[in-house]
Design a protein around this motif. Structure first.
Motif, short mmCIF file in Angstrom:
data_model
loop_
_atom_site.label_atom_id
_atom_site.label_comp_id
_atom_site.label_asym_id
_atom_site.label_seq_id
_atom_site.Cartn_x
_atom_site.Cartn_y
_atom_site.Cartn_z
N ASN A 12 10.31 -12.61 10.11
CA ASN A 12 11.20 -13.60 10.70
C ASN A 12 11.73 -13.18 12.06
N SER A 13 11.14 -12.16 12.66
CA SER A 13 11.61 -11.65 13.94
C SER A 13 11.04 -12.47 15.10
N TYR A 14 11.39 -12.07 16.29
CA TYR A 14 10.92 -12.74 17.50
C TYR A 14 9.54 -12.26 17.93
N ARG A 15 9.02 -11.21 17.30
CA ARG A 15 7.73 -10.65 17.70
C ARG A 15 6.59 -11.63 17.41
N ASP A 16 5.59 -11.63 18.29
CA ASP A 16 4.45 -12.53 18.11
C ASP A 16 3.39 -11.95 17.17
N PHE A 17 3.30 -10.62 17.14
CA PHE A 17 2.26 -9.96 16.33
C PHE A 17 2.89 -8.80 15.57
N ILE A 18 2.59 -8.75 14.26
CA ILE A 18 3.14 -7.71 13.39
C ILE A 18 2.00 -7.12 12.58
N LYS A 43 5.31 -17.97 10.96
CA LYS A 43 4.81 -18.54 12.21
C LYS A 43 4.27 -17.44 13.12
N ARG A 44 4.46 -16.19 12.74
CA ARG A 44 3.97 -15.05 13.51
C ARG A 44 2.54 -14.73 13.09
N GLN A 45 1.83 -14.04 13.96
CA GLN A 45 0.52 -13.54 13.59
C GLN A 45 0.74 -12.18 12.94
N ILE A 46 0.38 -12.08 11.66
CA ILE A 46 0.62 -10.86 10.91
C ILE A 46 -0.70 -10.33 10.37
N LEU A 47 -0.97 -9.07 10.68
CA LEU A 47 -2.16 -8.39 10.18
C LEU A 47 -1.73 -7.48 9.05
N VAL A 48 -2.27 -7.70 7.87
CA VAL A 48 -1.95 -6.90 6.69
C VAL A 48 -3.19 -6.12 6.31
N THR A 49 -3.06 -4.80 6.20
CA THR A 49 -4.18 -3.99 5.74
C THR A 49 -3.90 -3.51 4.33
N THR A 50 -4.97 -3.37 3.56
CA THR A 50 -4.83 -2.89 2.19
C THR A 50 -6.18 -2.38 1.69
N HIS A 51 -6.10 -1.49 0.73
CA HIS A 51 -7.30 -1.07 0.00
C HIS A 51 -7.22 -1.59 -1.43
N SER A 52 -6.19 -2.35 -1.72
CA SER A 52 -5.93 -2.82 -3.07
C SER A 52 -6.49 -4.22 -3.29
N PRO A 53 -7.51 -4.35 -4.14
CA PRO A 53 -8.02 -5.68 -4.43
C PRO A 53 -6.99 -6.55 -5.15
N MET A 54 -6.02 -5.91 -5.81
CA MET A 54 -4.97 -6.67 -6.49
C MET A 54 -4.22 -7.57 -5.50
#
Length: 120
Positions: A12-18, A43-54
């Motif tokens: 919910n921050s002002y940042r465009d990319f997280i 509404k931000r562009q968020i990149l989530v990385t994971t190794h968890s298929p769950m």
């Protein structure tokens, strides 16, 4: 709790990319499902990385189709990226299984080969 509050605040921050790396680490699995809603609806562009298929099981099939990318190296050693569920192998299974189950039950090298062929 601090990790969860930080993720919600950043979404919910002002940042465009997280970038949220290994979002599931240190968080109760029962809370992860609710936490995954924030990157999807933000509404931000968020990149989530994971190794968890769950983690993939908490995404709707349509969100998974357009939002889950596989980063891989081709046979020449060049790093590539493609939508994991654009592969015919994963598309066929996605109609029956959840995204996480498809990921676990599919040989990733086959998906990478399919993605590489589609690039040509």
């Amino acid at each position: 709790m601090l990790r969860i509050l930080t993720i919600i605040a950043q979404a919910n921050s002002y940042r465009d990319f997280i970038l949220l790396n290994e979002i599931e680490n240190g968080i109760n699995p029962e809370l992860i499902e609710h936490l995954m809603d924030y990157p999807v609806v933000s509404k931000r562009q968020i990149l989530v990385t994971t190794h968890s298929p769950m983690m993939l099981n908490y995404l709707d099939d349509e969100v998974a189709k357009v939002g889950v990318y596989l980063v891989y190296k081709n046979k020449e050693g060049i790093t590539r990226c493609g939508r994991c569920f654009e592969s015919p192998i994963t598309q066929e299974k996605l109609g029956i299984l959840s995204p996480g189950e498809v990921y676990v039950g599919t040989e990733i090298e086959s998906v990478a080969k399919d993605l590489e062929i589609r690039r040509l």
